[in-house]
Scaffold this active site. Sequence first.
Site, PDB file in Angstrom:
ATOM      1  N   ASP A  87      75.832  -6.824 112.607  1.00 60.36           N
ATOM      2  CA  ASP A  87      77.043  -6.149 113.077  1.00 60.36           C
ATOM      3  C   ASP A  87      76.682  -5.116 114.148  1.00 60.36           C
ATOM      4  O   ASP A  87      75.500  -4.824 114.357  1.00 60.36           O
ATOM      5  CB  ASP A  87      77.747  -5.506 111.868  1.00 60.36           C
ATOM      6  CG  ASP A  87      79.251  -5.455 112.045  1.00 60.36           C
ATOM      7  OD1 ASP A  87      79.723  -5.482 113.201  1.00 60.36           O
ATOM      8  OD2 ASP A  87      79.969  -5.370 111.030  1.00 60.36           O
ATOM      9  N   ASP A 135      88.412  -8.710 113.475  1.00 55.76           N
ATOM     10  CA  ASP A 135      88.267  -9.295 112.134  1.00 55.76           C
ATOM     11  C   ASP A 135      89.509 -10.080 111.715  1.00 55.76           C
ATOM     12  O   ASP A 135      90.634  -9.638 111.908  1.00 55.76           O
ATOM     13  CB  ASP A 135      88.067  -8.178 111.091  1.00 55.76           C
ATOM     14  CG  ASP A 135      86.758  -7.440 111.282  1.00 55.76           C
ATOM     15  OD1 ASP A 135      86.006  -7.756 112.220  1.00 55.76           O
ATOM     16  OD2 ASP A 135      86.504  -6.530 110.468  1.00 55.76           O
TER      17      ASP A 135
HETATM   18  C1  GLA Z   1      82.987  -5.381 110.745  1.00 54.89           C
HETATM   19  C2  GLA Z   1      82.820  -6.890 110.875  1.00 54.89           C
HETATM   20  C3  GLA Z   1      83.375  -7.567 109.637  1.00 54.89           C
HETATM   21  C4  GLA Z   1      82.645  -7.059 108.400  1.00 54.89           C
HETATM   22  C5  GLA Z   1      82.751  -5.556 108.328  1.00 54.89           C
HETATM   23  C6  GLA Z   1      81.877  -4.975 107.232  1.00 54.89           C
HETATM   24  O1  GLA Z   1      84.315  -5.005 110.739  1.00 54.89           O
HETATM   25  O2  GLA Z   1      83.484  -7.349 112.030  1.00 54.89           O
HETATM   26  O3  GLA Z   1      83.234  -8.976 109.739  1.00 54.89           O
HETATM   27  O4  GLA Z   1      81.301  -7.467 108.453  1.00 54.89           O
HETATM   28  O5  GLA Z   1      82.344  -4.928 109.554  1.00 54.89           O
HETATM   29  O6  GLA Z   1      81.918  -3.588 107.167  1.00 54.89           O
END
Ligand code: GLA
Length: 414
Positions: A165, A225
């Site tokens: 990430d 997301d």
């Molecule tokens: C970000 C990523 C998600 C997930 C969260 C976890 O938002 O885009 O897919 O991994 O972090 O905290």
Amino acid sequence: MKPETKMGAVVLVLFTIGAFISPVRSLDNGLALKPTMGWLHWERFMCNVDCDTDPNNCISENLYMQMADVMVTEGWKEAGYEYVCIDDCWPSHQRDAKGRLQADPKRFPRGIKKLADYVHSKGLKLGIYADLGTLTCGGFPGSLGYYDIDAQTFADWGVDLLKFDGCYMKWTLLGEGYTNMSIALNQTGRSILYSCEWPLYEWLYHRPDYAAIRKACNHWRNFADVYDSWDSVKTILDWTADHQDIIVPVAGPGGWNDPDMLVIGNFGLSHAQQESQMALWAIMAAPLLMSNDLRDICPRSKQLLQNTRIIAISQDPLGRQGYRTAKVDSFEVWERHLSGGRLALAVMNKQEIGGPRGFPLTLATLPSWKICHPHCNVTQVLPSYKELGVQTVLSKLVVVVNPSGTALLTVTPI
Ligand code: GLA
């Protein structure tokens, strides 16, 4: 107005993908030759660390062991789903005395290595999550300053995939960070599939360098997301179509655009919407990473996720990502070139009122229908399996599409 005339009158958004041959070298680790298939905890289980009150759903070794069990006993592994992936919130807030990440001791009492052994004993693979900045998005220790140590730790544990990430990182250092972790993973000598979020964070400032991304990563998130809602799925599809001239040519064996998890089998999508997500993720050659509760999933969602004809489109060996070709009268047409000169066609009905509507397949609505000259064979895969038989460019074939659903077809030239 006759439907054909009305449809023909609407502007076709043509996309001359036929000319593309991916010129960009992929990450040379021999992995992700087809879009990754598996399960990832985030959308469904998020950062639930409360194992005292919610032992069945908290982020703990039990969750992944149970998913691995079910993946074997309920046909998921056989269907092709292979990776069991941990997302954020697994580590302890402290590194160990040697600077290594360690799993939260209460929730993972046997540690990640034992969990990897267990997952491997089922013939599956284990994925883990880390972040290139100072902290993960959920506030756990980040990997900045520890890329080599963390890559080696994951390799020592027997991890097979890393989702990396991009929270808590200066954006100008994203490229350097993602590339350095890619090198660090390769240097461990273990094959670790590398799932990046590099372009997602970079788009906030400028257009990402997709050639560099493809060279470093096996797949990469471009956009926000996914949530358990039709709005979220539609937004992802719109973003993808709006940027398809940039992102589609980069995808191919070894490196894929990642529109985020499948949320099929949860709470937010109607069955027709679940069919749309599954069909379009296959058309987009997207990783099929389910985020749902495989221990408790409705039979129709399970059947959809395990549909071998859709999975065959997703995993087609030609490895070309599909794209949107037309918006016609609140239908969207998407297509993907498949091996053997075949075509997958998705017709999505975006009208969210009324009942099922017919969409005529003609040269006016879909120029690639010309592959039906002189003849083609058409199979409907969704919403139900039907052999539609031999057709020509002049056939008056009409597919019926449910509101916010998708008709998925394969077309084989004869
Ligand atoms: C970000 C990523 C998600 C997930 C969260 C976890 O938002 O885009 O897919 O991994 O972090 O905290």
